[in-house]
Design an enzyme around this catalytic site. Structure first.
Site, PDB file in Angstrom:
ATOM      1  N   THR A   1      66.430  56.905  22.875  1.00  0.00           N
ATOM      2  CA  THR A   1      66.212  57.834  24.045  1.00  0.00           C
ATOM      3  C   THR A   1      67.437  57.299  25.552  1.00  0.00           C
ATOM      4  O   THR A   1      67.209  58.263  26.761  1.00  0.00           O
ATOM      5  CB  THR A   1      65.280  57.050  24.773  1.00  0.00           C
ATOM      6  OG1 THR A   1      65.203  56.057  24.620  1.00  0.00           O
ATOM      7  CG2 THR A   1      64.155  57.650  23.849  1.00  0.00           C
TER       8      THR A   1
ATOM      9  N   GLN B   1      69.076  59.843  28.085  1.00  0.00           N
ATOM     10  CA  GLN B   1      69.090  59.240  29.866  1.00  0.00           C
ATOM     11  C   GLN B   1      70.639  60.234  30.342  1.00  0.00           C
ATOM     12  O   GLN B   1      70.264  60.786  31.376  1.00  0.00           O
ATOM     13  CB  GLN B   1      68.506  57.941  30.083  1.00  0.00           C
ATOM     14  CG  GLN B   1      67.042  58.578  29.655  1.00  0.00           C
ATOM     15  CD  GLN B   1      66.046  59.021  31.048  1.00  0.00           C
ATOM     16  OE1 GLN B   1      66.339  59.006  31.714  1.00  0.00           O
ATOM     17  NE2 GLN B   1      65.029  60.240  29.736  1.00  0.00           N
TER      18      GLN B   1
ATOM     19  N   GLY C   1      68.194  54.906  33.629  1.00  0.00           N
ATOM     20  CA  GLY C   1      67.537  56.657  33.954  1.00  0.00           C
ATOM     21  C   GLY C   1      68.246  57.014  34.715  1.00  0.00           C
ATOM     22  O   GLY C   1      68.865  59.142  35.082  1.00  0.00           O
ATOM     23  N   GLU C   2      69.223  56.713  36.620  1.00  0.00           N
ATOM     24  CA  GLU C   2      69.342  57.569  37.143  1.00  0.00           C
ATOM     25  C   GLU C   2      71.125  57.299  37.047  1.00  0.00           C
ATOM     26  O   GLU C   2      72.111  57.822  37.007  1.00  0.00           O
ATOM     27  CB  GLU C   2      68.767  57.182  38.353  1.00  0.00           C
ATOM     28  CG  GLU C   2      67.880  57.534  38.528  1.00  0.00           C
ATOM     29  CD  GLU C   2      66.971  57.016  39.829  1.00  0.00           C
ATOM     30  OE1 GLU C   2      66.793  55.451  39.853  1.00  0.00           O
ATOM     31  OE2 GLU C   2      65.739  56.706  40.650  1.00  0.00           O
TER      32      GLU C   2
HETATM   33 MO1  MOS Z   1      63.270  58.854  41.009  1.00  0.00          MO
HETATM   34  S1  MOS Z   1      64.211  59.546  41.976  1.00  0.00           S
HETATM   35  O1  MOS Z   1      62.658  56.716  41.688  1.00  0.00           O
HETATM   36  O2  MOS Z   1      61.941  59.195  40.213  1.00  0.00           O
END
Ligand code: MOS
Length: 745
Positions: free
Chosen positions: A633, A637, A703-704
């Site tokens: 996962t 991401q 995630g980011e």
């Molecule tokens: Mo994120 S832009 O905090 O879903």
């Protein structure tokens, strides 16, 4: 029993490395995968709730002014039409999730083109849509407003938190090497696959809403407030969410409209935004204009750093894209200016879109670093290695674990970085553009650093170890496609010694304990910590039941072993469930440190010498974000972020009409997200670390991160390929062509 655990002591014991089940850190398939690919996982609009009527939003065909009259009778005789609602509470801007409440507008006030002004409800969707198109209304468009559509001509206000230290102008003139560059980036839409949708039921006492939302704990209060009910009378469910990327952090108009309609009509109401409405009515990422000033001494160490950005938002919206957020801690430079000014414009609300700030800030910073490295005749990795600060240059906090250098080195090795060698020292001299051509294509490579702040937040979970030896995990945390169902299963399974099929994770229900929500990359570390600590309480109970020291217990496959004996969980439980609930809260271990995730991007591109078309041929990303809970996962991401890097570098841009301010390209045919053919093979290296300050489970945000800087690597590769330095993202063929023509004239 419930307990509060504050994260004051760093997690230095690496305890989760020594558990016996061996499921955490493994690439467990997502338990929700089979139902999703079979189409059996219901999204917000897909529940079978019996008889249900359909609502369609009517939107304003002008960008600023006032609705003066809505002629409901104009459509009430149309087939199937049940009602037209223009309750001012539904005529609202999307809320901002973490960024605070939307400002109150006066009834009928319109601030952006496409803002919802009414809801038409009919028996079928087609009837509602038809009536919505025919609804007659009158309005005064404020054509003389002093607030423009275009940020370039708008008034600005500086955002809070600017840094001004030393004398940057002097540092620039003293510098042995410097660059002073202006970059621009265009607005982005989250473009999640699932459009925003809600199904609302009202039984006279309780409002139950199936919605497409990321942060139920927050949305609960937000929706209750919007419809005027106490939270006890509101329940939100979001079992499956088809992507969010920030656009579902806050409640948006369809959820409020469906809820108010259900309450007024006493019927179940479904409202689904069209793709055009998703573009027009959910938060956009602001376009930016950025000035980067980098001043380096002869040794390549930064003595000055300036990053100033201009963003935009609607009148009354305080929040601005935090463009310089990562610049504040990534590089040194005692003379520094970091500031964001926000222009007031009549475009739809600007808010959080995946990696707010870093996504566009890092791609420009890292492109500027490439130009500085070139000016210094050193390898871009070498420049970065010379500029890793000892402590946070702003507030002096110590860094927690930070594998920036390792990510660059290991990524370079995996990618085969052109001028590099594998010893970790890149001093083989300058990289030169236009060194490789294949037919009509210039080939080049580029790299960029990656970083994203790490956040961890309050999170609660309830875990029931059942008498039959299975476990149930409950929290209102969401899985927006990120893998929450998998990683919380693994955490509970590892702590309680249970294989995946013995653990059920139940998410996305505000009747469950307060989850952190999916946002800001904090979901896994926060909700994972709550489940970890709750399971720890269960382990303590089991230890008491067998009269053993909890620290000596081993849990595996439903068996518990301790130095003096072993017994199955089922036998120990003796027919009784154990239930615990922990509230996890960040504390000093986190707050006193500068915690962030780091990485490095490498890209190879081909640029067509006649058409200016750029194809990304391959990409490598190396990332360090603490403990990897599930490499499958996590890798997904990272790949998702890197795909977005291609969009940000080459294709994605919101275009607004200068005459009436409407968004021109509000569909997926005209707003170009990378599609399968645009995305090459991507290598992801997970550079593992244990960050004792990131969270009790030593994990940080993933995630980011994959989106934070990679577009800069592509821009740098375009330069290396064809010799054109560009400063305007996205680098579309027309822009590349203009650069090539200038170069050759
Ligand atoms: Mo994120 S832009 O905090 O879903």
């Amino acid at each position: 029993m419930s307990d509060v655990r504050v994260f004051d002591e760093p997690a230095t014991d690496n305890r989760l490395d020594d558990m016996k089940q061996g499921v955490l850190g493994k690439p467990l398939d997502r338990p929700d995968g089979p139902v999703k690919v079979a189409g059996a996982a219901p999204y917000a609009a897909e529940y079978d709730l019996g008889e249900c009527v359909e609502g369609v939003l009517v939107t304003a065909p002008f960008a600023r002014g006032q609705i003066t009259a809505i002629d409901k009778a104009s459509v009430l005789d149309m087939p199937g039409v049940i009602a037209v609602l223009d309750d001012p509470r539904m005529i609202t801007r999307p809320a901002q999730g973490t960024a605070g409440e939307a400002p109150k507008q006066k009834p009928g006030q319109v601030d952006y083109f496409g803002q919802p002004i009414a809801l038409v409800v009919a028996e079928t969707f087609e009837q509602a849509r038809d009536a919505a198109k025919h609804l007659a209304f009158e309005y005064d468009a404020d054509d003389n407003s002093e607030i423009p559509f275009d940020p370039a001509t708008a008034e600005t206000e500086e955002s809070d938190g600017a840094t001004r230290k030393g004398d940057l102008a002097k540092a620039m003139s003293d510098a042995a090497h410097s660059v002073d560059l202006i970059f621009t980036t265009e607005g982005h839409n989250s473009a999640a696959m699932e459009p925003h949708a809600a199904m609302a039921e009202w039984d006279g006492q309780k409002l139950t809403v199936h919605a497409a939302l990321q942060m139920l704990n927050y949305n609960h209060g937000e929706l209750a407030d919007a419809v005027g009910l106490p939270t006890e009378q509101v329940r939100i469910l979001a079992r499956y969410v088809g992507g969010g990327f920030g656009s579902k952090l806050g409640v948006s108009p369809e959820t409020v409209a469906a809820s108010l309609a259900a309450m007024e009509l006493g019927r179940t109401v479904r409202v689904v935004m069209s793709r055009q409405q998703v573009f027009q009515d959910v938060v956009r990422r602001s376009e930016t204009k950025q000035r980067l000033r980098l001043a380096a001494g002869a040794d390549g160490r930064l003595i000055g750093l300036g990053h100033e950005a201009r963003t935009s938002n609607l009148p009354g919206e305080g929040s601005a894209e935090p463009v310089v957020q990562a610049t504040a801690y990534l590089y040194p430079g005692e003379n520094r200016v970091l500031a964001v000014e926000n222009a007031t414009v009549h475009r739809m609300t600007a808010g959080s879109v995946r990696a707010p700030g870093e996504a566009v800030g890092m791609q420009c910073l890292e492109a500027a670093m490439d130009e500085l490295a070139e000016a210094m005749d050193i390898d871009p990795i070498e420049l970065r290695l010379r500029n890793i600060p000892d402590e946070h240059p702003g507030d002096g906090k110590p860094y927690s674990s930070r594998r920036y250098a390792e990510c660059m080195r290991e990524g370079a090795k995996a990618f085969g970085w052109d001028s590099g060698n594998t010893s970790g020292v890149w001093t083989d001299g300058p990289r030169k553009p236009r060194q490789q051509r294949e037919g009509d294509w210039w080939i080049g490579t580029g790299m960029a650093g990656a970083t994203r702040i790490h956040l961890v937040g309050r999170a609660e979970a309830r875990v029931t170890l059942k008498a039959d030896g299975t476990a149930l995990v409950e929290t209102d945390m969401t899985d927006i496609g990120t893998g929450t169902y998998a990683i919380l299963n693994q955490m509970a399974g590892e702590m309680l010694g249970l294989p995946a099929e013995k653990v059920l994770v139940d998410l996305g229900d505000t009747d469950h304990p307060y989850g952190p929500g999916s946002g800001g990359s904090w979901g896994a570390s926060s909700s994972g910590s709550a489940v970890y600590q709750t399971c720890d309480m269960i382990r303590d109970d089991i230890a008491r039941k067998v009269n053993a020291d909890a620290a000596t217990l081993e849990f595996k496959d439903g068996m518990v072993r301790w130095p003096e004996g072993e017994k199955s969980l089922v036998d120990i439980m003796g027919g009784e469930d154990i239930v615990h609930q922990v509230r996890f809260k960040p504390g000093k271990a986190f707050e006193d440190y500068a915690t962030a995730s780091y990485g490095a991007f490498f890209a190879e591109v081909a640029v067509n010498r006649w058409t200016g078309e750029t194809r990304v041929r391959r990409m490598t990303g190396a990332f360090g974000f603490g403990r990897v809970l599930n490499p499958k996962t996590a890798r997904s991401q990272c790949i998702g972020g890197m795909v977005w890097c291609i969009g940000s570098a080459l294709t994605e841009a919101l275009h607004f009409d200068p005459v009436d301010g409407h968004l021109v390209n509000c569909d997926l045919a005209e707003y170009h997200v990378p599609v399968h053919r645009d995305v090459p093979h991507m290598d992801v290296l997970l550079v593992e670390e244990r960050d004792a300050h990131g969270s009790p489970i030593q994990a940080k945000g993933a995630g980011e991160l994959g989106l934070c800087g990679g577009a800069g690597a592509i821009a740098n590769a375009i330069y290396n390929a064809c010799g054109v330095r560009m400063h305007d993202f996205p680098m579309t063929p027309d822009r590349v062509m203009a650069g090539l023509e200038k170069l050759e004239s």
